[in-house]
Design a protein around this motif. Structure first.
Motif: not given
Length: 306
Positions: A34, A38-39, A79, A105-106, A108, A111-112, A114-115, A121
């Motif tokens: 990631f 990231p995506e 996941w 992948q992680l 959504p 992921r959001s 983490l961003a 993280l």
């Protein structure tokens, strides 16, 4: 969503202290990827070799398949897996994961998060490392998983309680004092003034696997032998003699003198009547950490003749 608690609650196979760090290693690998993209989804055919290497280097001595965590981690809500046919893992078999074009992948939402919060993280990474592995292995695991933890110390303080840090310091003082500030394997006793250097308190049965913060589960080891002990290069037999893994390779004199020559040497017990390492903790380390088999007298003799 409290992602720290969700990751803390990852469901793992458990049986009498047997190590099963498959999901944590996949999570660390996914966090590392990631950081880089990231995506980007991770094809199983790409993850397979990388995760297999992580499991080989940092998992239990027994062989295991990277397909299991790739499939089963989906049940923990962190996941997701997709195939050429759509959403959802096709199963835990290596063949079906390869043939279906499975990629993971992680999720959504994670992921959001983490961003939005870059420190998340670091908190998740250190939670996984602290919960499943001894500190001596953290840097090696992070590097192997592709994680950059250079800025992670503040996050580490947020995931490790004051009580845990205080107990770790107390255990170090207790263990080093009990062993008279000498490495139980090699006798190293370095200090600057009155302050010992290069000496550490090593858990025999890891704290993450219900290893007690007590003298019967600890050794005073120098930094080198602590790391080798946690990597399974060094161990102990029931008679508290040092074992050296036959998987270890070292060609130079330093490797011979500092590692190979330790084989069959008696582990120093606390000199003033302190409690030695308990047999059940030695047995756990032998079964869950030590790599390969102890070197035999024949193999040791050949090394000494070089």
């Amino acid at each position: 969503m409290d992602w720290v608690e969700r990751v803390r609650a990852l469901r793992q196979w458990s049986n009498k202290g047997v190590r099963a760090p498959h999901k944590p290693l996949l999570m660390l690998y996914a966090l590392g990827r990631f950081q880089q993209a990231p995506e980007q989804a991770l094809p199983y055919t790409e993850v397979e070799g990388d995760l297999k290497a992580l499991l080989h280097d940092f998992g239990p001595p027994r062989q295991t398949s990277p397909s299991y965590p790739f499939h089963h981690l989906e049940n923990d809500g962190v996941w997701e897996v997709r195939t050429d046919s759509g959403h959802g893992s096709p199963g835990s078999g290596v063949g079906v994961l390869r043939a279906s074009g499975a990629r993971g992948q992680l999720v959504p939402e994670l992921r959001s998060a983490l961003a939005t919060d870059p420190m998340l993280l670091w908190r998740l990474a250190h939670l996984l490392l602290d919960t499943h592995f001894p500190p001596s292995l953290h840097a090696d695991i992070a590097a192997a998983a592709g994680l950059d933890l250079e800025a992670a110390e503040d996050a580490r303080r947020m995931t490790v309680s004051v009580r845990d840090r205080r107990r770790a310091a107390e255990l170090r003082r207790e263990v080093l004092s009990a062993y008279a500030y000498r490495c139980a394997f090699c006798g190293f006793d370095g200090a600057i003034g009155r302050v010992p250097v290069g000496l550490e308190a090593a858990h025999v049965r890891w704290w993450a696997f219900r290893g007690a913060d007590e003298l019967h589960n600890a050794l005073c080891l120098c930094s080198l032998h602590h790391r080798l002990f946690d990597r399974g290069v060094l161990g102990m037999d029931p008679g508290r003699r040092i074992t050296v893994s036959d998987a270890f390779a070292g060609r130079g004199r330093a490797a011979r003198d500092q590692v190979l020559e330790l084989a069959d040497r008696r582990v120093e017990d606390p000199p003033h009547g302190g409690e030695p390492v308990a047999p059940e903790n030695i047995a756990w380390h032998t079964g869950q950490v030590f790599r390969g088999r102890p070197r035999t007298a024949v193999s040791l003799a050949s090394v000494r003749r070089r």
